[in-house]
Design an enzyme around this catalytic site. Structure first.
Site, short mmCIF file in Angstrom:
data_model
loop_
_atom_site.label_atom_id
_atom_site.label_comp_id
_atom_site.label_asym_id
_atom_site.label_seq_id
_atom_site.Cartn_x
_atom_site.Cartn_y
_atom_site.Cartn_z
N HIS A 22 0.84 -1.20 0.00
CA HIS A 22 0.00 0.00 0.00
C HIS A 22 0.87 1.25 0.00
O HIS A 22 0.59 2.22 0.70
CB HIS A 22 -0.91 0.00 1.23
CG HIS A 22 -1.88 -1.13 1.25
ND1 HIS A 22 -2.57 -1.51 2.37
CD2 HIS A 22 -2.28 -1.98 0.27
CE1 HIS A 22 -3.36 -2.54 2.08
NE2 HIS A 22 -3.19 -2.83 0.80
C1 LIG Z 1 -0.03 -7.93 -4.49
C2 LIG Z 1 -0.91 -6.77 -4.10
C3 LIG Z 1 -2.08 -7.01 -3.40
C4 LIG Z 1 -2.89 -5.94 -3.04
N1 LIG Z 1 -4.09 -6.19 -2.44
C5 LIG Z 1 -4.94 -5.18 -2.22
C6 LIG Z 1 -6.24 -5.43 -1.72
O1 LIG Z 1 -6.65 -6.57 -1.51
N2 LIG Z 1 -7.06 -4.36 -1.49
C7 LIG Z 1 -6.65 -3.08 -1.71
O2 LIG Z 1 -7.42 -2.15 -1.46
N3 LIG Z 1 -5.42 -2.82 -2.20
C8 LIG Z 1 -4.58 -3.84 -2.49
N4 LIG Z 1 -3.36 -3.58 -3.04
C9 LIG Z 1 -3.04 -2.20 -3.39
C10 LIG Z 1 -3.85 -1.68 -4.57
O3 LIG Z 1 -4.13 -2.70 -5.49
C11 LIG Z 1 -3.10 -0.55 -5.24
O4 LIG Z 1 -2.80 0.44 -4.29
C12 LIG Z 1 -3.90 0.12 -6.36
O5 LIG Z 1 -4.31 -0.81 -7.32
C13 LIG Z 1 -3.04 1.17 -7.00
O6 LIG Z 1 -3.75 1.79 -8.01
P1 LIG Z 1 -3.10 2.94 -8.89
O7 LIG Z 1 -4.20 3.45 -9.74
O8 LIG Z 1 -2.39 3.88 -7.99
O9 LIG Z 1 -1.96 2.28 -9.77
P2 LIG Z 1 -1.65 0.82 -10.31
O10 LIG Z 1 -2.78 -0.09 -10.06
O11 LIG Z 1 -0.33 0.45 -9.77
O12 LIG Z 1 -1.56 1.02 -11.88
C14 LIG Z 1 -0.55 1.68 -12.55
C15 LIG Z 1 -0.52 1.19 -13.98
O13 LIG Z 1 0.40 1.99 -14.71
C16 LIG Z 1 1.16 1.17 -15.57
N5 LIG Z 1 2.44 1.82 -15.82
C17 LIG Z 1 3.40 2.09 -14.92
N6 LIG Z 1 4.43 2.71 -15.51
C18 LIG Z 1 4.11 2.84 -16.81
C19 LIG Z 1 4.79 3.40 -17.92
N7 LIG Z 1 5.99 3.96 -17.78
N8 LIG Z 1 4.18 3.35 -19.13
C20 LIG Z 1 2.95 2.79 -19.26
N9 LIG Z 1 2.27 2.25 -18.23
C21 LIG Z 1 2.85 2.27 -17.02
C22 LIG Z 1 1.31 -0.11 -14.78
O14 LIG Z 1 1.65 -1.19 -15.63
C23 LIG Z 1 -0.04 -0.24 -14.13
O15 LIG Z 1 -0.92 -0.95 -14.95
C24 LIG Z 1 -2.51 -4.62 -3.39
C25 LIG Z 1 -1.33 -4.39 -4.07
C26 LIG Z 1 -0.54 -5.45 -4.45
C27 LIG Z 1 0.72 -5.19 -5.21
#
Ligand SMILES: Cc1cc2nc3c(=O)[nH]c(=O)nc-3n(C[C@H](O)[C@H](O)[C@H](O)COP(=O)(O)OP(=O)(O)OC[C@H]3O[C@@H](n4cnc5c(N)ncnc54)[C@H](O)[C@@H]3O)c2cc1C
Length: 574
Positions: free
Chosen positions: A508
């Site tokens: 997180h």
């Molecule tokens: C293993 C795991 C389990 C988790 N379990 C939970 C849970 O059960 N419940 C919960 O609430 N949270 C959970 N979390 C946390 C939660 O899933 C994340 O905090 C949330 O999904 C983050 O969302 P985001 O929109 O910030 O970015 P992300 O979901 O990280 O998405 C970012 C996207 O940008 C893309 N990207 C990155 N760099 C580039 C680039 N240079 N060019 C093009 N694309 C790029 C990536 O490939 C990714 O698809 C978990 C996290 C992990 C890793």
């Protein structure tokens, strides 16, 4: 698809925030949007909730690790905690545990106190959570806090093992109430609310992109790695994105805005590669400075102890859930939206407690989460815990292997700190956009965090002494971790050693592009998520969260996407 040279908006990264934004911005048929994603489409295996712990091992994980630390992760391979991240259309929601927890009203009041207007809980945040949500809940919940007509499915697990109700009743015996943790309730116990639809993972892609794939004003580029934001050095206007696609360098231009939704690791990386970051760090890696900003200097996370396993006298039909004799019947149940395989990440229920040594900045708020899992380290012969959590084989063999093939029901209660005092940071290894950043987690740098987890262990050991657990002969699994065996098992010093040896991130990480008012020297983006020092560039993902909330972070990411859509629509309305 023929991609255009120019779009109104370019969104980099299709995590929950990026997917929500792509959906909401293309509601306006006069705007066109390009969504760039380094990863690819999820498959049917990723949809199976019980298999979530194995998603670390797929191509949908960036596969990073934190740097070795002196105080934590000592029993993990190379002393390194795993720092997985999703790389898929849908981002981390394709590999995460699906736990749907929003955080408390007080968390968001704190954001406002820090100077972040536009994030008032009643006026903006709660409506944004509800706008996304399509709830179908069957156990206790408060209807006023839920919506049934949004896009993101929220369900109680379709299946529960006997331990779920025992855990709820035992916590009640300890004085907690059954709560809806996605309401105004704070301390208490509850069945899990998860992002599943009829027992299958409901990712950001499934919920926010799949339904709008026919919109002509949304273009999606998969397997495309953004390498830099193009910023005019004179006007300081962000006007495009450089990217690598099929080994070719491509430039695409943005008429209105570039939006980074690349998550807590890659949004800061892209800012720094584009010249926005700490001067000293950019000088070190040879990136010309455009704006000196403390990008990556704070990284808050939820530090967790997954080492508390309990043994019972119940016989266990799921002891070997990956065994051939179980997989086939379980798969048939799963296809009907039922059965063991629908349990999100193996998690059945959550407890929210406040320990005597609470680190919480808010009185009355929980500081530790108890996560009840029907999966234990030995359930699959140690595969997940060794490969995903990186536990050293010697520790697994000594501590958990003896539980294999016992045939009785075992369960795990993971303890997680909501508001650790220890704060980490990240920096770039070099100026190669394909390199992993370096993560300095700093877990347990502040010894108080160990003491809070110790309090939580004591609570949990009292919990299993209550009547509901006693009835099934529950006892703590008491083979010591070899490197802690100099302390008597169960003593405070034993647990302190165990906590530092076998701890994990709950993944997180937040705050690496922290949101705050312009008067805050630690802020990277404004309360409207605009990057300071540059025009027409926003960060919209969990990296903007200024302090850890009393929750996991996936729900917040959807909510942040909704709020960002409001801000952008307001700005460009005329
Ligand atoms: C293993 C795991 C389990 C988790 N379990 C939970 C849970 O059960 N419940 C919960 O609430 N949270 C959970 N979390 C946390 C939660 O899933 C994340 O905090 C949330 O999904 C983050 O969302 P985001 O929109 O910030 O970015 P992300 O979901 O990280 O998405 C970012 C996207 O940008 C893309 N990207 C990155 N760099 C580039 C680039 N240079 N060019 C093009 N694309 C790029 C990536 O490939 C990714 O698809 C978990 C996290 C992990 C890793």
């Amino acid at each position: 698809r023929n991609y255009l040279r120019e779009y109104d908006f370019i969104i980099v990264g299709s995590g929950p925030a990026g997917c929500v934004l792509a959906n909401r911005l293309t509601e306006n048929p006069n705007w066109n949007v390009l969504l760039i994603e380094a990863g690819t489409l999820e498959g049917p295996i990723e949809e199976i909730p019980i298999l979530a712990p194995y998603m670390f091992l797929t191509r949908y994980n960036w596969g990073y690790n934190a740097e070795p630390q002196p105080y934590a992760c000592l029993g993990l391979k190379n002393g390194q905690c795993g720092f997985p991240r999703g790389r898929a259309l849908g981002g981390t929601s394709v590999i995460n545990g699906m736990l749907y927890t929003r955080g408390t009203k007080q968390d968001f009041e704190r954001w406002v106190q820090l100077g972040n207007y536009g994030w008032d809980y009643e006026e903006f945040v709660l409506p944004a959570f509800k706008r996304s949500e399509k709830a179908n809940l069957k156990y206790y919940y408060k209807p006023d806090y839920h919506n049934h007509s949004g896009l993101l499915a929220v369900e109680h697990n379709p299946h529960k093992t006997p331990i779920a109700d025992i855990f709820i009743n035992a916590n009640k015996a300890m004085g907690l109430n059954e709560i809806d943790y996605n309401s105004d309730d704070t301390v208490g116990v509850a069945h899990l609310q998860a992002n599943t639809l009829n027992g299958k993972r409901h990712s950001a892609y499934k919920s926010f992109i799949e339904p709008i794939l026919r919109r002509k004003n949304l273009h999606i580029m998969l397997n495309t790695h953004a390498t830099k934001v193009l910023i005019n050095p004179k006007t300081r206007i962000a006007h495009g994105v450089e990217m690598i696609r099929r080994n070719r360098r491509i430039l695409i231009w943005a008429r209105k805005e570039v939006i980074l939704s690349a998550g807590s690791f890659h949004s800061p990386q892209l800012l720094m590669l584009s010249g926005i970051g700490p001067k000293h760090d950019l000088d070190r890696i040879g990136v010309p400075l455009l704006h000196n900003s403390p990008v990556g200097k704070e990284m808050h996370d939820h530090i967790s102890f997954p080492g508390l396993v309990f043994v019972t006298n119940l016989t266990n039909p799921t002891a070997d859930f990956l065994g051939f004799q179980n997989v086939i019947p379980f798969m048939f149940q799963y296809l009907g939206g039922k059965g063991f395989m629908t349990i999100a990440n193996g998690v059945e229920a959550l407890g929210f407690i406040k320990t005597p040594t609470s680190n919480s900045p808010h009185s009355g708020l929980p500081d530790v989460e108890l996560i009840l899992l029907a999966l234990t380290p030995q359930t699959d012969g140690g595969y997940a815990v060794k490969e995903s959590e990186r536990l050293q084989s010697s520790i697994y063999d000594a501590v958990y292997k003896p539980l294999e093939n016992m045939g009785t029901y075992t369960f795990l209660i993971v303890l997680s700190l909501f508001h650790p005092k220890s704060v980490g940071y990240l920096e770039l290894r070099n100026r190669n956009p394909l390199s992993s950043p370096k993560f300095f987690a700093n877990f347990f740098k502040e010894p108080d965090d160990v003491e809070t987890l110790l309090d939580a262990i004591k609570y949990t050991l009292r919990l299993i002494e209550t009547e509901p657990f006693k009835k099934i002969g529950t006892r703590v699994h008491d083979i010591p971790i070899p490197s802690c065996a100099q302390h008597e098992f169960g003593s405070d010093d034993y647990w302190r050693c165990a906590i530092r040896t076998f701890c994990v991130s709950l993944h997180h990480q937040v705050g690496t592009c922290k949101m705050g008012p312009s008067s805050d020297p630690t802020a990277i983006v404004s309360p409207e998520l605009k990057v300071y020092g540059v025009k027409r560039l926003r960060v919209v993902d969990t990296s903007i969260i200024p302090e850890s909330t009393t929750s996991h972070t996936n729900a917040a990411s959807f909510m942040i996407g909704e709020r960002a859509a409001d801000f952008i629509k307001d700005d460009w309305r005329s």
